[in-house]
Design a protein around this motif. Structure first.
Motif, short mmCIF file in Angstrom:
data_model
loop_
_atom_site.label_atom_id
_atom_site.label_comp_id
_atom_site.label_asym_id
_atom_site.label_seq_id
_atom_site.Cartn_x
_atom_site.Cartn_y
_atom_site.Cartn_z
N ASP A 33 0.91 -1.16 0.06
CA ASP A 33 0.21 0.07 -0.05
C ASP A 33 0.76 1.20 0.12
OD1 ASP A 33 -1.80 2.36 0.63
OD2 ASP A 33 -2.75 1.12 2.07
N PRO A 34 0.60 2.16 -1.07
CA PRO A 34 1.65 3.27 -1.20
C PRO A 34 1.53 4.08 0.42
CG PRO A 34 0.19 3.16 -3.03
CD PRO A 34 -0.11 2.21 -2.05
N LEU A 35 0.41 4.33 0.94
CA LEU A 35 0.32 4.85 2.13
C LEU A 35 1.21 4.07 3.49
CD1 LEU A 35 -3.33 5.54 2.20
CD2 LEU A 35 -1.59 6.92 1.29
N ASP A 36 1.66 3.16 3.26
CA ASP A 36 2.69 2.42 4.16
C ASP A 36 3.92 2.81 4.05
OD1 ASP A 36 0.39 1.03 5.23
OD2 ASP A 36 0.67 -0.68 4.22
N PHE A 37 4.42 3.57 3.12
CA PHE A 37 5.53 4.08 3.09
C PHE A 37 6.04 5.35 3.85
CE2 PHE A 37 5.80 1.39 -0.82
CZ PHE A 37 7.13 0.76 -0.90
N ILE A 65 -2.14 3.48 -8.65
CA ILE A 65 -2.42 4.69 -7.54
C ILE A 65 -3.94 5.18 -7.93
CG2 ILE A 65 -1.92 6.85 -7.00
CD1 ILE A 65 0.33 4.75 -6.43
N GLY A 66 -4.69 4.78 -6.91
CA GLY A 66 -6.22 5.36 -7.03
C GLY A 66 -6.21 6.48 -6.87
N TYR A 72 -0.40 11.40 -2.26
CA TYR A 72 0.62 10.78 -1.55
C TYR A 72 1.12 9.53 -2.44
CZ TYR A 72 3.40 9.10 2.28
OH TYR A 72 4.40 8.62 3.21
N GLY A 73 0.41 9.05 -3.07
CA GLY A 73 0.64 7.87 -4.11
C GLY A 73 1.74 8.54 -4.99
N ILE A 74 1.58 9.82 -5.80
CA ILE A 74 2.48 10.25 -6.69
C ILE A 74 3.93 10.60 -5.90
CG2 ILE A 74 2.84 12.42 -8.02
CD1 ILE A 74 0.19 12.27 -8.96
N ALA A 75 3.59 11.06 -4.51
CA ALA A 75 4.98 11.36 -3.77
C ALA A 75 5.70 10.28 -3.75
CB ALA A 75 4.43 11.99 -2.53
N VAL A 76 5.07 9.21 -3.38
CA VAL A 76 5.71 7.70 -3.26
C VAL A 76 6.48 7.55 -4.72
CG1 VAL A 76 5.74 5.40 -2.86
CG2 VAL A 76 4.59 7.02 -1.39
N ILE A 94 1.68 10.36 -14.29
CA ILE A 94 0.41 10.06 -13.74
C ILE A 94 -0.16 11.41 -13.10
CG2 ILE A 94 -0.55 9.12 -11.57
CD1 ILE A 94 1.90 7.02 -11.21
N ALA A 95 0.62 12.42 -12.66
CA ALA A 95 0.07 13.77 -12.37
C ALA A 95 -0.53 14.41 -13.61
CB ALA A 95 1.21 14.70 -11.75
N ARG A 96 0.27 14.16 -14.85
CA ARG A 96 -0.52 14.83 -16.04
C ARG A 96 -1.89 14.30 -16.45
NH1 ARG A 96 4.68 13.63 -19.17
NH2 ARG A 96 6.15 15.64 -18.80
#
Length: 317
Positions: A33-37, A65-66, A72-76, A94-96
């Motif tokens: 899970d990206p939030l676990d990083f 990344i949902g 936060y997903g993009i930050a990881v 992804i951000a674009r």
């Protein structure tokens, strides 16, 4: 190879299919899970921690990344980018694609056709905006949304005004988009992997619904794309800088009109509609991509970091 799949739920169809496909080809696969990083920012030494210890370095990362964790997903993902780890859809790309207006701006700059779109943030000029997009009915979209969420249709100017007032009061940025009548509640979803269209289907909305998303009850049927639609899907993906994408297109009178590009396209609907093993196609491309980007020189890594920083600076200016 050591594959890392970034996903909030390993039991999701798309995540589990990618994991099974990678393991079938002999790879070691971990889902996190990206939030676990924990993102550790330090001079010239970006790091990621997981469970209080430094995360092991994978050979390739496949982000799923949902929309609910985009920031936060993009930050990881960006941190992996800056560490020189091959990522199958970089943070910038992804951000674009997640910012609907920005994506459309980039597409039209490359002369790719899209439905006529107007961005609005205040009631002034609303009448002109409606005129520009061909009047009602009109499509109203949030800047970020997925699976049809945040996409609405307004049948009258009064409905548009009321809807926008509500969304603006909630701090939402919206876009108005022309309603393509000839599409008749249908669109085309093409899956692009690398520089190839792997699979495509025509989606038709259920009765009483204008959104054709399968998650909203739409029906998907396999379709063979002609040259124009295939070229449009490939070019849209290239402009976004994505390695894997789901490209949604309307069938306009003069050819394809790009609706949006999804950086984490769902696989269940397209695999069932077409019978094509999209998951394995993604894994095979990830292998080749990782091999090409396996060795990153210090100079190349510094240039990558500078590119990421420059993109963020331009985006905010």
């Amino acid at each position: 190879m050591r594959f890392l799949v970034l996903s909030r739920n390993p039991s999701l169809y798309s995540t589990s299919r990618i994991v099974l496909a990678a393991r079938a080809r002999g790879h070691e696969v971990t889902v996190v899970d990206p939030l676990d990083f924990q993102v550790v920012v330090s001079r010239r030494k970006p790091q990621l921690y997981l469970g209080g210890v430094q995360a092991p370095r994978p050979d390739v990362v496949i982000p799923r990344i949902g929309a609910s964790i985009t920031t936060y997903g993009i930050a990881v993902v960006r941190q992996f980018d800056m560490m020189g780890v091959p990522v199958l859809n970089a943070a910038v790309a992804i951000a674009r694609s997640r910012d609907k207006l920005r994506a459309l701006q980039l597409l039209t700059r490359k002369n790719i056709d899209v439905p006529l779109t107007v961005c609005a943030r205040s009631p002034e000029g609303l009448d002109k905006a409606l005129e520009l997009v061909g009047g009602c009915p009109v499509i109203v979209k949030l800047h970020q949304g997925t699976q049809g969420i945040g996409t609405m249709i307004a049948e009258t100017p009064q409905a548009v005004s009321s809807l926008l007032e509500t969304l603006w009061a909630m701090g939402q940025d919206i876009i108005l988009q022309e309603y393509i009548r000839e599409s008749k509640g249908r669109d085309i979803r093409a899956i692009v992997v690398g520089n190839k269209v792997i699979a495509a289907m025509r989606r038709t909305a259920k009765a009483g619904e204008f959104r054709s998303n399968l998650h909203r009850g739409g029906l998907g049927v396999a379709v063979t794309l002609d040259r124009r639609y295939r070229a449009a899907a490939l070019e849209a993906t290239r402009v976004m800088g994505l390695e894997v994408a789901g490209v949604d297109m309307l069938e306009g009178r003069n050819g394809p009109k790009i609706l949006e590009i999804n950086s984490s396209p769902g696989l269940e609907g397209i695999e069932r509609a077409t019978g094509i093993d999209v998951a394995t196609a993604i894994v095979v491309h990830a292998e080749k991509y990782a091999e090409r980007h396996r060795k990153v020189s210090k100079k190349a890594l510094d240039e990558r970091i500078a590119s990421v920083i420059e993109h963020e600076r331009v985006r905010r200016s």
